[in-house]
Design a protein around this motif. Structure first.
Motif, PDB file in Angstrom:
ATOM      1  N   GLN A  44      50.374 -23.545 -50.276  1.00 44.19           N
ATOM      2  CA  GLN A  44      50.985 -22.228 -50.185  1.00 44.19           C
ATOM      3  C   GLN A  44      51.682 -22.132 -48.829  1.00 44.19           C
ATOM      4  N   PRO A  45      52.674 -21.257 -48.702  1.00 46.21           N
ATOM      5  CA  PRO A  45      53.431 -21.211 -47.442  1.00 46.21           C
ATOM      6  C   PRO A  45      52.592 -20.840 -46.217  1.00 46.21           C
ATOM      7  N   TYR A  46      51.661 -19.888 -46.363  1.00 44.64           N
ATOM      8  CA  TYR A  46      50.805 -19.493 -45.249  1.00 44.64           C
ATOM      9  C   TYR A  46      49.434 -20.147 -45.392  1.00 44.64           C
ATOM     10  N   THR A  47      49.003 -20.824 -44.335  1.00 46.92           N
ATOM     11  CA  THR A  47      47.670 -21.411 -44.305  1.00 46.92           C
ATOM     12  C   THR A  47      46.850 -20.698 -43.240  1.00 46.92           C
ATOM     13  N   ARG A  48      45.599 -20.460 -43.533  1.00 44.27           N
ATOM     14  CA  ARG A  48      44.679 -19.874 -42.570  1.00 44.27           C
ATOM     15  C   ARG A  48      43.519 -20.839 -42.349  1.00 44.27           C
ATOM     16  N   VAL A  49      42.850 -20.684 -41.242  1.00 44.48           N
ATOM     17  CA  VAL A  49      41.719 -21.556 -40.921  1.00 44.48           C
ATOM     18  C   VAL A  49      40.699 -21.522 -42.061  1.00 44.48           C
ATOM     19  N   LYS A  50      40.479 -20.335 -42.628  1.00 46.05           N
ATOM     20  CA  LYS A  50      39.457 -20.202 -43.671  1.00 46.05           C
ATOM     21  C   LYS A  50      39.790 -21.025 -44.915  1.00 46.05           C
ATOM     22  N   HIS A  51      41.079 -21.296 -45.143  1.00 43.87           N
ATOM     23  CA  HIS A  51      41.439 -22.116 -46.305  1.00 43.87           C
ATOM     24  C   HIS A  51      40.912 -23.540 -46.160  1.00 43.87           C
ATOM     25  N   LEU A  86      45.632 -27.210 -36.960  1.00 48.96           N
ATOM     26  CA  LEU A  86      46.726 -26.298 -37.283  1.00 48.96           C
ATOM     27  C   LEU A  86      47.564 -25.995 -36.039  1.00 48.96           C
ATOM     28  N   ASP A  87      46.890 -25.839 -34.905  1.00 44.12           N
ATOM     29  CA  ASP A  87      47.622 -25.634 -33.649  1.00 44.12           C
ATOM     30  C   ASP A  87      48.423 -26.883 -33.278  1.00 44.12           C
ATOM     31  N   GLN A  88      47.879 -28.029 -33.595  1.00 45.36           N
ATOM     32  CA  GLN A  88      48.566 -29.288 -33.315  1.00 45.36           C
ATOM     33  C   GLN A  88      49.851 -29.395 -34.141  1.00 45.36           C
ATOM     34  N   LEU A  89      49.766 -29.015 -35.415  1.00 47.13           N
ATOM     35  CA  LEU A  89      50.960 -29.029 -36.261  1.00 47.13           C
ATOM     36  C   LEU A  89      51.977 -27.982 -35.806  1.00 47.13           C
ATOM     37  N   THR A  90      51.484 -26.910 -35.225  1.00 46.35           N
ATOM     38  CA  THR A  90      52.387 -25.898 -34.652  1.00 46.35           C
ATOM     39  C   THR A  90      53.149 -26.476 -33.471  1.00 46.35           C
ATOM     40  N   ASP A  91      52.452 -27.209 -32.616  1.00 46.33           N
ATOM     41  CA  ASP A  91      53.106 -27.846 -31.465  1.00 46.33           C
ATOM     42  C   ASP A  91      54.149 -28.873 -31.907  1.00 46.33           C
ATOM     43  N   MET A  92      53.926 -29.481 -33.075  1.00 45.81           N
ATOM     44  CA  MET A  92      54.876 -30.466 -33.594  1.00 45.81           C
ATOM     45  C   MET A  92      56.093 -29.814 -34.248  1.00 45.81           C
ATOM     46  N   GLY A  93      56.041 -28.502 -34.453  1.00 50.26           N
ATOM     47  CA  GLY A  93      57.141 -27.808 -35.116  1.00 50.26           C
ATOM     48  C   GLY A  93      57.040 -27.800 -36.625  1.00 50.26           C
ATOM     49  N   ASN A 131      45.291 -14.981 -37.640  1.00 49.22           N
ATOM     50  CA  ASN A 131      46.312 -15.991 -37.373  1.00 49.22           C
ATOM     51  C   ASN A 131      46.743 -16.636 -38.693  1.00 49.22           C
ATOM     52  N   TYR A 132      48.052 -16.647 -38.904  1.00 49.31           N
ATOM     53  CA  TYR A 132      48.637 -17.242 -40.098  1.00 49.31           C
ATOM     54  C   TYR A 132      49.568 -18.370 -39.670  1.00 49.31           C
ATOM     55  N   TYR A 133      49.470 -19.497 -40.360  1.00 49.03           N
ATOM     56  CA  TYR A 133      50.291 -20.653 -40.021  1.00 49.03           C
ATOM     57  C   TYR A 133      51.309 -20.873 -41.143  1.00 49.03           C
ATOM     58  N   LEU A 134      52.588 -20.652 -40.835  1.00 52.67           N
ATOM     59  CA  LEU A 134      53.652 -20.729 -41.826  1.00 52.67           C
ATOM     60  C   LEU A 134      54.238 -22.133 -41.874  1.00 52.67           C
ATOM     61  N   ASN A 135      54.234 -22.727 -43.069  1.00 48.69           N
ATOM     62  CA  ASN A 135      54.870 -24.025 -43.286  1.00 48.69           C
ATOM     63  C   ASN A 135      56.377 -23.784 -43.364  1.00 48.69           C
ATOM     64  N   LEU A 136      57.095 -24.131 -42.307  1.00 46.99           N
ATOM     65  CA  LEU A 136      58.506 -23.788 -42.190  1.00 46.99           C
ATOM     66  C   LEU A 136      59.367 -24.454 -43.256  1.00 46.99           C
ATOM     67  N   GLU A 137      59.107 -25.709 -43.560  1.00 46.06           N
ATOM     68  CA  GLU A 137      59.904 -26.404 -44.575  1.00 46.06           C
ATOM     69  C   GLU A 137      59.641 -25.876 -45.978  1.00 46.06           C
ATOM     70  N   LEU A 138      58.377 -25.628 -46.296  1.00 42.69           N
ATOM     71  CA  LEU A 138      58.048 -25.094 -47.616  1.00 42.69           C
ATOM     72  C   LEU A 138      58.659 -23.703 -47.787  1.00 42.69           C
ATOM     73  N   TYR A 139      58.579 -22.908 -46.762  1.00 40.78           N
ATOM     74  CA  TYR A 139      59.162 -21.555 -46.785  1.00 40.78           C
ATOM     75  C   TYR A 139      60.662 -21.619 -47.026  1.00 40.78           C
ATOM     76  N   ARG A 140      61.324 -22.539 -46.328  1.00 43.37           N
ATOM     77  CA  ARG A 140      62.771 -22.668 -46.468  1.00 43.37           C
ATOM     78  C   ARG A 140      63.160 -23.081 -47.885  1.00 43.37           C
ATOM     79  N   ILE A 141      62.456 -24.068 -48.416  1.00 43.90           N
ATOM     80  CA  ILE A 141      62.789 -24.583 -49.751  1.00 43.90           C
ATOM     81  C   ILE A 141      62.579 -23.519 -50.823  1.00 43.90           C
ATOM     82  N   LEU A 142      61.477 -22.811 -50.742  1.00 47.66           N
ATOM     83  CA  LEU A 142      61.190 -21.797 -51.744  1.00 47.66           C
ATOM     84  C   LEU A 142      62.147 -20.605 -51.645  1.00 47.66           C
TER      85      LEU A 142
END
Length: 372
Positions: free
Chosen positions: A318-325, A341-348, A359-370
């Motif tokens: 899913q586009p938004y991932t949370r720690v609880k997932h 998740l913070d590490q993937l944020t640092d990677m862009g 805190n919500y972590y948005l998958n930028l590529e998945l969001y763009r494609i959808l």
């Protein structure tokens, strides 16, 4: 024989012809040509989807977009951000506004899919879908419900009655039962599956068996009919995208059958919808898979993240991932999940957003494609 049309749009169409329709209404060179195009595109989509090892990538992301588009046809609008955030919370009952209605549509999409694995189409199926999308607890509308369909918009005909569905003791139930027999009995009614879907969708909308939610229930049926008949393994066809983009033609097609018996235009419309949305869904799946593979490659090469494939699969569910997932899925311990998740944020790869207290972590590529 000519198709008996609705003579007076202000009077209940109790003479709505039973199925099947006469063969001359669909045995047409142009219809069969478009049917071939639609079947080829759908077959390519099915072939692509069944070889993807991680089906959660399709099951959540693509079906959520179908739910959003179908709801928009009924003027239920939500932004991608609102929808994805609501979906990431996992509890529909705690949501409010349009996002909640879209999530109920998605729930119906999957509840019906599971139901039809063990059952055939029946009245209970349609009532079940209606109850989920509408959140009402009644069933087939009674005589008390004086349902009429009115013209929308702001034009000179806005507010005028455009169609009055059947009404009377046992009338709606009898017509729905005829539709159900037509859908289930392929020996008595040996019509191509895609043509049957299009005919069945019109018939359901013409019967209009419920007080509300008929449009959404009918579009859910489209997808379920394809999965039940084996043309798709999962309800992932983005069919409502075409209907939303060609909304006026959709309603004109329905009206064309009721008022002029114009089955050809309606069937061509629905077959074109299957072709185009099969291609759109196929392309989205390829884009998502390519993005997933590229990110997995970078994670493996540039980090020391443990079980990288599990992590990448999770952020593409899913586009938004949370720690609880990640914790709830027994992928990682809480601190490890937050660190990765913070590490993937640092990677862009992800974008960290603080919404309320979470805190919500948005998958930028998945969001763009959808969103395309």
């Amino acid at each position: 024989m000519p198709y008996r049309v609705n003579p007076d749009r202000n009077v209940p169409w109790n003479t709505l012809p039973e199925l099947p329709i006469d063969r001359h209404l669909y045995e047409d060179v142009e219809i069969y040509s478009q049917l071939g195009n639609a079947k080829a595109a759908l077959g390519r989509l099915q072939g692509r989807s069944i070889v993807i090892p991680y089906q959660g990538l399709l099951i959540n992301s693509i079906s959520l977009q179908e739910a959003k588009a179908s709801s928009a046809i009924e003027n239920i609008f939500t932004t991608d951000d609102e929808l994805y955030q609501a979906y990431s919370e996992e509890q529909i009952q705690q949501q409010t506004g349009p996002s909640k209605e879209v999530l109920y549509y998605r729930e119906a999409l999957w509840e019906g899919y599971s139901y039809l694995k063990e059952q055939v189409f029946d009245e209970n199926y349609f009532v079940k879908m209606y109850r989920i999308v509408s959140q009402f607890n009644d069933g087939i509308r009674t005589l008390i419900a004086q349902i009429v369909i009115k013209e929308g918009g702001t034009g000179p005909n806005a507010g005028k009655v455009s169609y009055t569905p059947p009404r009377g003791k046992g009338v709606v139930e009898a017509k729905l039962q005829n539709l159900i027999e037509f859908l289930n009995d392929d020996k008595t009614y040996p019509i191509d599956t895609l043509l049957k879907m299009a005919i069945g969708h019109f018939q359901f909308e013409a019967i209009h068996p419920f007080r509300d939610g008929n449009g959404r229930t009918g579009r859910i049926f489209n997808i379920h009919y394809l999965t039940k008949k084996g043309l798709l393994d999962y309800p992932i066809l983005f069919l409502s995208r075409y209907i939303m983009d060609h909304k006026e033609d959709y309603y004109a097609g329905l009206a064309g059958v009721t008022q002029r018996g114009s089955w050809k235009n309606w069937l061509l419309y629905m077959l074109k919808a299957v072709e185009e949305t099969s291609n759109i869904t196929f392309d989205k799946i390829n884009d998502i898979v390519n993005a997933k593979d590229a990110i997995l490659k970078a994670v493996i090469e540039d980090t020391d993240i443990a079980r990288p494939e599990s992590l990448v699969n999770a952020i593409f569910t899913q586009p938004y991932t949370r720690v609880k997932h990640l914790v709830g899925g027994n992928v990682y311990a809480e601190n490890t999940a937050r660190k990765y998740l913070d590490q993937l944020t640092d990677m862009g790869v992800l974008e960290k957003r603080v919404i309320g207290k979470g805190n919500y972590y948005l998958n930028l590529e998945l969001y763009r494609i959808l969103s395309e």
